[in-house]
Design a protein around this motif. Structure first.
Motif, short mmCIF file in Angstrom:
data_model
loop_
_atom_site.label_atom_id
_atom_site.label_comp_id
_atom_site.label_asym_id
_atom_site.label_seq_id
_atom_site.Cartn_x
_atom_site.Cartn_y
_atom_site.Cartn_z
N ARG A 198 0.84 -1.21 0.00
CA ARG A 198 0.00 0.00 0.00
C ARG A 198 0.87 1.25 0.00
N GLN A 199 1.94 1.20 0.78
CA GLN A 199 2.87 2.33 0.88
C GLN A 199 3.50 2.61 -0.49
N ARG A 200 3.91 1.55 -1.18
CA ARG A 200 4.54 1.72 -2.50
C ARG A 200 3.53 2.22 -3.54
N VAL A 201 2.33 1.64 -3.52
CA VAL A 201 1.31 2.03 -4.51
C VAL A 201 0.87 3.48 -4.30
N ALA A 202 0.83 3.94 -3.05
CA ALA A 202 0.49 5.34 -2.77
C ALA A 202 1.45 6.29 -3.48
N LEU A 203 2.71 5.85 -3.61
CA LEU A 203 3.74 6.68 -4.27
C LEU A 203 3.59 6.69 -5.80
N LEU A 204 2.70 5.86 -6.33
CA LEU A 204 2.49 5.79 -7.78
C LEU A 204 1.39 6.74 -8.25
N ARG A 205 0.78 7.45 -7.32
CA ARG A 205 -0.33 8.33 -7.68
C ARG A 205 0.09 9.31 -8.78
N GLY A 206 -0.77 9.43 -9.80
CA GLY A 206 -0.48 10.36 -10.89
C GLY A 206 0.21 9.74 -12.09
N VAL A 207 0.77 8.53 -11.88
CA VAL A 207 1.37 7.81 -13.02
C VAL A 207 0.24 7.44 -13.99
N THR A 208 0.51 7.52 -15.29
CA THR A 208 -0.54 7.26 -16.28
C THR A 208 -0.49 5.84 -16.82
N LEU A 217 -3.21 6.85 -12.16
CA LEU A 217 -3.38 6.01 -10.98
C LEU A 217 -3.76 6.87 -9.77
N THR A 218 -4.64 6.31 -8.93
CA THR A 218 -5.07 7.03 -7.72
C THR A 218 -4.10 6.84 -6.56
N GLY A 219 -3.24 5.80 -6.67
CA GLY A 219 -2.38 5.47 -5.53
C GLY A 219 -3.03 4.45 -4.61
N ARG A 220 -4.12 3.84 -5.10
CA ARG A 220 -4.80 2.80 -4.31
C ARG A 220 -5.01 1.55 -5.16
N MET A 221 -5.36 0.45 -4.49
CA MET A 221 -5.73 -0.78 -5.18
C MET A 221 -7.21 -1.05 -4.98
N VAL A 222 -7.78 -1.82 -5.87
CA VAL A 222 -9.21 -2.13 -5.84
C VAL A 222 -9.41 -3.50 -5.18
N ASP A 223 -10.34 -3.57 -4.22
CA ASP A 223 -10.67 -4.87 -3.61
C ASP A 223 -11.28 -5.78 -4.68
N GLN A 224 -11.00 -7.08 -4.54
CA GLN A 224 -11.52 -8.07 -5.49
C GLN A 224 -12.39 -9.07 -4.74
N PRO A 225 -13.14 -9.92 -5.45
CA PRO A 225 -14.05 -10.85 -4.77
C PRO A 225 -13.34 -11.74 -3.74
#
Length: 241
Positions: A75-85, A156-164
């Motif tokens: 989550r920490q790493r993905v938060a740093l990806l915010r704004g990447v296209t 990218l929002t910097g978050r991941m989407v929950d899955q089933p």
């Protein structure tokens, strides 16, 4: 337990006596980043945001098993990806990502012997879906990056989407997916091979009948039945024929 021995340069075995028969197995499970492919996708995506060094340091610590909470580290790493296209990610796929040597040969040999192929990754569906289609992989489980709609559409929002099945594919989820796939196929986990390089691969490797470390972190090499320390993925075919 057989003692550790070097079968040939860069190929170490312990706990198994080759040659094993590929037809005795029914499933092979692969990690993706630094196992089937040559990069850590999250690190390369971070490069587009100018944050590769920061993200890569967290990835390395997580793979070495030095971070107890893998989900929090991702989550920490993905938060740093915010704004990447999405275009940035497309560039990572086309310009930086390569299959590791021997990947196509090993997958083809396994499929020819009747094995199903599973890809379980702490990485992202953007890449796992493409690798699945490229190699003809049967099953995958990985994480979904959330993409902005509206004015910042395609970023990218910097978050991941929950899955089933849950929120994040970590070591526990890799293990669960391996066991679920075995159950769906009506086979024992001992009829599965699991290959990986990082600490988050160990839970599924412990369940499999044959565990394989590929150019792996020290803790993973020590615990695997087969360690490929030089050469390509297809070196596994020197042990399992």
């Amino acid at each position: 337990m057989h003692p550790m021995q070097e079968l040939s340069p860069g190929l170490v075995i312990q706990g198994v006596q080759p040659p094993l028969n590929l037809k005795d197995f029914k499933l092979i499970a692969f990690d993706m980043d630094s196992t089937l492919i040559n990069i850590e996708c999250v690190d390369e995506i971070a490069d587009a945001a100018g944050r590769k060094e920061e993200v890569a340091a967290i990835t390395e610590a997580a793979m070495r098993g030095e971070i107890a909470d893998y989900k929090a580290s991702l989550r920490q790493r993905v938060a740093l990806l915010r704004g990447v296209t999405i275009a940035d990610m497309e560039m990572v796929y086309t310009q930086r990502l390569q299959l590791n040597p021997g990947a196509e040969q090993l997958v083809a040999a396994c499929k020819a012997a009747g094995l199903k192929v599973l890809l379980v990754s702490g990485g992202f569906t953007f890449f796992t879906d493409r690798i699945r289609d490229r190699l003809g992989i049967d099953y995958t489980r990985s994480n979904v990056l959330e993409v902005e709609s509206g004015p910042n559409c395609g970023q990218l929002t910097g978050r991941m989407v929950d899955q089933p099945w849950g929120d994040i594919c970590d070591g526990a989820e890799k293990r669960k997916m391996l066991l679920e796939t075995c159950a769906a196929l009506g086979i024992s986990p001992k009829q599965a091979i699991a290959m990986g390089d990082g600490a988050n691969d160990l839970p599924m490797m412990y369940e499999a009948g044959l565990s394989v470390a590929y150019h792996a972190k020290p803790a993973v090499r020590e615990k695997a039945m087969v360690a490929i320390n030089s050469g390509g993925l297809d070196r596994l075919l020197e042990v399992v024929r």
